[in-house]
Design a protein around this motif. Structure first.
Motif, PDB file in Angstrom:
ATOM      1  N   THR A  49       2.041   8.687  -5.328  1.00  0.00           N
ATOM      2  CA  THR A  49       1.962  10.138  -5.242  1.00  0.00           C
ATOM      3  C   THR A  49       0.780  10.569  -4.379  1.00  0.00           C
ATOM      4  O   THR A  49      -0.243   9.882  -4.325  1.00  0.00           O
ATOM      5  CB  THR A  49       1.816  10.758  -6.638  1.00  0.00           C
ATOM      6  OG1 THR A  49       0.612  10.266  -7.230  1.00  0.00           O
ATOM      7  CG2 THR A  49       2.992  10.390  -7.522  1.00  0.00           C
ATOM      8  N   PRO A  50       0.881  11.708  -3.685  1.00  0.00           N
ATOM      9  CA  PRO A  50      -0.233  12.177  -2.857  1.00  0.00           C
ATOM     10  C   PRO A  50      -1.512  12.446  -3.656  1.00  0.00           C
ATOM     11  O   PRO A  50      -2.612  12.114  -3.207  1.00  0.00           O
ATOM     12  CB  PRO A  50       0.298  13.466  -2.235  1.00  0.00           C
ATOM     13  CG  PRO A  50       1.779  13.319  -2.253  1.00  0.00           C
ATOM     14  CD  PRO A  50       2.084  12.523  -3.483  1.00  0.00           C
ATOM     15  N   LYS A  51      -1.376  13.051  -4.839  1.00  0.00           N
ATOM     16  CA  LYS A  51      -2.551  13.293  -5.678  1.00  0.00           C
ATOM     17  C   LYS A  51      -3.157  11.971  -6.148  1.00  0.00           C
ATOM     18  O   LYS A  51      -4.377  11.812  -6.185  1.00  0.00           O
ATOM     19  CB  LYS A  51      -2.173  14.146  -6.884  1.00  0.00           C
ATOM     20  CG  LYS A  51      -3.363  14.642  -7.664  1.00  0.00           C
ATOM     21  CD  LYS A  51      -2.969  15.329  -8.962  1.00  0.00           C
ATOM     22  CE  LYS A  51      -2.159  16.561  -8.758  1.00  0.00           C
ATOM     23  NZ  LYS A  51      -1.888  17.285 -10.020  1.00  0.00           N
ATOM     24  N   GLY A  52      -2.315  11.008  -6.461  1.00  0.00           N
ATOM     25  CA  GLY A  52      -2.789   9.688  -6.869  1.00  0.00           C
ATOM     26  C   GLY A  52      -3.500   8.960  -5.748  1.00  0.00           C
ATOM     27  O   GLY A  52      -4.483   8.250  -5.984  1.00  0.00           O
ATOM     28  N   GLN A  53      -3.037   9.139  -4.524  1.00  0.00           N
ATOM     29  CA  GLN A  53      -3.699   8.499  -3.388  1.00  0.00           C
ATOM     30  C   GLN A  53      -5.091   9.077  -3.159  1.00  0.00           C
ATOM     31  O   GLN A  53      -6.027   8.352  -2.820  1.00  0.00           O
ATOM     32  CB  GLN A  53      -2.842   8.657  -2.130  1.00  0.00           C
ATOM     33  CG  GLN A  53      -1.585   7.838  -2.169  1.00  0.00           C
ATOM     34  CD  GLN A  53      -0.683   8.069  -0.978  1.00  0.00           C
ATOM     35  OE1 GLN A  53      -0.883   9.007  -0.188  1.00  0.00           O
ATOM     36  NE2 GLN A  53       0.324   7.231  -0.846  1.00  0.00           N
ATOM     37  N   ASP A  92      -0.830   6.330 -11.195  1.00  0.00           N
ATOM     38  CA  ASP A  92       0.560   6.730 -10.961  1.00  0.00           C
ATOM     39  C   ASP A  92       1.198   7.342 -12.200  1.00  0.00           C
ATOM     40  O   ASP A  92       1.981   8.288 -12.102  1.00  0.00           O
ATOM     41  CB  ASP A  92       1.391   5.525 -10.516  1.00  0.00           C
ATOM     42  CG  ASP A  92       1.373   5.338  -9.017  1.00  0.00           C
ATOM     43  OD1 ASP A  92       1.072   6.319  -8.306  1.00  0.00           O
ATOM     44  OD2 ASP A  92       1.657   4.225  -8.566  1.00  0.00           O
ATOM     45  N   THR A  95      -0.192  10.989 -12.527  1.00  0.00           N
ATOM     46  CA  THR A  95      -0.027  11.920 -11.406  1.00  0.00           C
ATOM     47  C   THR A  95       1.419  12.043 -10.945  1.00  0.00           C
ATOM     48  O   THR A  95       1.689  12.797 -10.020  1.00  0.00           O
ATOM     49  CB  THR A  95      -0.890  11.493 -10.201  1.00  0.00           C
ATOM     50  OG1 THR A  95      -0.513  10.182  -9.788  1.00  0.00           O
ATOM     51  CG2 THR A  95      -2.359  11.558 -10.545  1.00  0.00           C
ATOM     52  N   SER A  96       2.337  11.326 -11.575  1.00  0.00           N
ATOM     53  CA  SER A  96       3.732  11.435 -11.156  1.00  0.00           C
ATOM     54  C   SER A  96       4.304  12.776 -11.631  1.00  0.00           C
ATOM     55  O   SER A  96       4.011  13.239 -12.733  1.00  0.00           O
ATOM     56  CB  SER A  96       4.553  10.281 -11.712  1.00  0.00           C
ATOM     57  OG  SER A  96       4.563  10.310 -13.110  1.00  0.00           O
ATOM     58  N   PRO A  97       5.123  13.400 -10.798  1.00  0.00           N
ATOM     59  CA  PRO A  97       5.693  14.701 -11.188  1.00  0.00           C
ATOM     60  C   PRO A  97       6.714  14.539 -12.306  1.00  0.00           C
ATOM     61  O   PRO A  97       7.346  13.502 -12.450  1.00  0.00           O
ATOM     62  CB  PRO A  97       6.348  15.200  -9.906  1.00  0.00           C
ATOM     63  CG  PRO A  97       6.594  13.989  -9.105  1.00  0.00           C
ATOM     64  CD  PRO A  97       5.530  13.003  -9.473  1.00  0.00           C
TER      65      PRO A  97
END
Length: 104
Positions: A49-53, A92, A95-97
């Motif tokens: 995820t972008p937030k996780g990255q 992950d 932060t996963s949707p």
């Protein structure tokens, strides 16, 4: 991931290591560039995820800065990436949707 990682190290070194010259030294010395562009972006072990990255890269930068400033080992890039790879599944998970229609 690479730009957030390098930016985090730059900010921490600018604040805690005393100036622009030391910050530039810490950015270009050692394996920071190699680790940021080639090791931290590995598909198998980095978050999806972008937030996780972003969280992953911030964690790598903070751990690298701490190891470089206060540790006995001069290069903390590989250790920081390994430690954050261990935390990657947890990042992950949180932060996963949420899937549409999912019930708690």
């Amino acid at each position: 991931i690479p730009f957030t990682y390098i930016g985090t190290v730059a900010v921490f070194m600018l604040i805690f290591d005393g100036g622009f010259t030391n910050m530039v030294y810490h950015i270009f010395a050692g394996g920071l560039m190699l680790g940021a562009f080639f090791m931290a972006t590995d598909y198998a072990s980095s978050p999806v995820t972008p937030k996780g990255q972003i969280i992953f890269a911030l964690g790598c930068g903070v751990i690298t800065s701490i190891i470089r400033l206060y540790g006995g080992y001069p290069e903390g890039v590989s250790y920081s990436i390994l430690l954050m790879n261990v935390a990657s599944p947890l990042i992950d998970k949180y932060t996963s949707p949420r899937v549409f229609g999912e019930v708690k």
